[in-house]
Design a protein around this motif. Structure first.
Motif, PDB file in Angstrom:
ATOM      1  N   LYS A 138      -9.765  -0.325  -1.510  1.00 12.34           N
ATOM      2  CA  LYS A 138      -9.434   0.377  -2.500  1.00 12.34           C
ATOM      3  C   LYS A 138      -7.873   1.059  -2.429  1.00 12.34           C
ATOM      4  N   ASP A 139      -7.244   1.115  -1.154  1.00 11.34           N
ATOM      5  CA  ASP A 139      -6.170   1.538  -0.799  1.00 11.34           C
ATOM      6  C   ASP A 139      -5.009   0.813  -1.029  1.00 11.34           C
ATOM      7  N   LEU A 188      -7.067   0.674   6.540  1.00  9.87           N
ATOM      8  CA  LEU A 188      -7.195   0.833   5.303  1.00  9.87           C
ATOM      9  C   LEU A 188      -8.515   0.709   4.663  1.00  9.87           C
ATOM     10  N   HIS A 189      -8.536   1.235   3.559  1.00  9.04           N
ATOM     11  CA  HIS A 189     -10.046   0.799   2.855  1.00  9.04           C
ATOM     12  C   HIS A 189      -9.295  -0.234   1.737  1.00  9.04           C
ATOM     13  N   PHE A 207       0.942  -1.123  -0.085  1.00 10.05           N
ATOM     14  CA  PHE A 207      -0.091   0.040   0.057  1.00 10.05           C
ATOM     15  C   PHE A 207       0.906   1.161   0.118  1.00 10.05           C
ATOM     16  N   ASP A 208       0.180   2.561  -0.376  1.00 14.77           N
ATOM     17  CA  ASP A 208       0.998   3.556  -0.480  1.00 14.77           C
ATOM     18  C   ASP A 208       1.322   4.014   0.983  1.00 14.77           C
ATOM     19  N   ALA A 215      -1.222   5.893   3.005  1.00 14.91           N
ATOM     20  CA  ALA A 215      -2.634   5.558   2.923  1.00 14.91           C
ATOM     21  C   ALA A 215      -2.975   5.161   4.399  1.00 14.91           C
TER      22      ALA A 215
END
Length: 94
Positions: free
Chosen positions: A87-88, A84-85, A66-67, A70
């Motif tokens: 989508k992240d 996190l979601h 993940f980023d 995020a």
């Protein structure tokens, strides 16, 4: 244990290497690459406008990428987690 809601995922963040091969210590802001972590809990999934539930795309125990910025960091019972979601997430590491 924390139980995330909806399409949220809770991960423990892996420690990032602090030095290069040459032994040079990098400043924390110089490390802009994605991070990895282990999924410890998942929500039930995202609910669409028509009431259908789309399950989360990962499972507990998987390593994900993940980023760096995020999600939201939370502390619970002395441990630090990242929420996190779905989508992240960028990738699942095999």
């Amino acid at each position: 244990m924390l139980k995330p809601l909806g399409d949220r995922i809770i991960v423990t963040v892996d420690k990032q290497e602090e030095e290069t091969v040459g032994g040079i210590v990098l400043a924390s802001n110089a490390k802009e690459k994605p991070q990895t972590g282990t999924v410890v809990a998942i929500g039930t999934g995202r609910t669409t406008d028509d009431g259908k539930v789309i399950p989360v795309s990962v499972k507990e125990g998987q390593t994900v990428m993940f980023d760096k910025y995020a999600g939201s960091e939370v502390k619970y019972e002395g441990e630090t987690y990242l929420v996190l979601h779905d989508k992240d997430l960028m990738a699942v590491v095999d």
